[in-house]
Scaffold this active site. Structure first.
Site, PDB file in Angstrom:
ATOM      1  N   TYR B  14     -70.719  12.715 -21.199  1.00 40.59           N
ATOM      2  CA  TYR B  14     -70.237  11.325 -21.527  1.00 40.59           C
ATOM      3  C   TYR B  14     -70.560  10.318 -20.531  1.00 40.59           C
ATOM      4  O   TYR B  14     -70.772   9.141 -20.491  1.00 40.59           O
ATOM      5  CB  TYR B  14     -68.870  11.438 -21.976  1.00 40.59           C
ATOM      6  CG  TYR B  14     -67.964  10.179 -22.385  1.00 40.59           C
ATOM      7  CD1 TYR B  14     -67.971   9.827 -23.650  1.00 40.59           C
ATOM      8  CD2 TYR B  14     -67.346   9.306 -21.462  1.00 40.59           C
ATOM      9  CE1 TYR B  14     -67.416   8.815 -24.239  1.00 40.59           C
ATOM     10  CE2 TYR B  14     -66.790   8.096 -21.673  1.00 40.59           C
ATOM     11  CZ  TYR B  14     -66.843   8.034 -23.192  1.00 40.59           C
ATOM     12  OH  TYR B  14     -66.112   6.825 -23.511  1.00 40.59           O
ATOM     13  N   ASP B  38     -59.446   3.737 -28.169  1.00 37.88           N
ATOM     14  CA  ASP B  38     -59.969   3.453 -26.952  1.00 37.88           C
ATOM     15  C   ASP B  38     -59.718   1.791 -26.867  1.00 37.88           C
ATOM     16  O   ASP B  38     -60.548   1.076 -27.439  1.00 37.88           O
ATOM     17  CB  ASP B  38     -61.412   3.656 -26.698  1.00 37.88           C
ATOM     18  CG  ASP B  38     -61.887   3.232 -25.147  1.00 37.88           C
ATOM     19  OD1 ASP B  38     -61.189   2.490 -24.487  1.00 37.88           O
ATOM     20  OD2 ASP B  38     -62.899   3.665 -24.861  1.00 37.88           O
TER      21      ASP B  38
END
Lengths: 122, 122
Positions: B14, B38
């Site tokens: 990631y 997020d």
């Protein structure tokens, strides 16, 4: 919702009370019906009696907790911290995530560490 | 359940895909119906189309991500990491928690950071 500063102070108080061996102080950070999952993947400790028993046991091993990086807040009632627990030559790398009620008490705690996060010195 | 090593490698991937600006690589780490929150407290991005749009936008700011401490696993299908995102003179302190399906793809991602986790250099 508690302020970000309040939440971060509570996470720091968690470390400080743990390191001081202060069981009442530690358990006092949680709501009566909080849920502790430590480690994530193990059966949860539900409510203050189970949480007290869990920490009474945890404090016996004399672990010392220290932050790996500054505590993180969130945009809601949650905060998280990366820290290490040292017990003799053993270090465990952990990330805790806490959620809060409006009074700033922990409603849940999740401790992320796996079998490979135990590091033996030397 | 994926192995702890598989989960930690996915979190590292990631970071690496983000830093390489590799949108396909980044989005390919998620399941089709994954949920991204997020930061935690903001509306979630549900499913691959929304997740792709979110990261296409996020990559535009050219942030560089670097671990603050080693990635943590868990005793189930979850892993977590503390890292920093640097954009010019700005640093954001973040903890991400990912959950996984059996194939090692992210089923969810939660990014913990608050308004006070933005640090301005100088």
């Amino acid at each position: 919702m508690p302020s970000e500063a309040t939440m971060k102070a509570a996470l720091q108080a968690y470390l400080d009370n743990f390191n001081a061996g202060n069981l009442d102080g530690l358990v006092g950070l949680f709501t009566d019906d909080a849920v502790v999952e430590d480690p994530v993947g193990a059966p949860a400790h539900n409510g203050k009696d189970e949480i007290r028993a869990f920490y009474a046991d945890a404090l016996k091993n004399g672990a010392r907790l220290s932050l790996s990086a500054p505590i993180r807040g969130s945009h809601t009632n949650a905060a998280a911290m990366a820290f290490e627990a040292k017990v003799g030559p053993l270090t465990v790398r952990i990330i805790d995530v806490m959620t809060f009620n409006d009074a700033g008490k922990f409603t849940s705690m999740k401790a992320y560490f796996g079998p490979e996060d135990f590091i033996q010195a030397g």
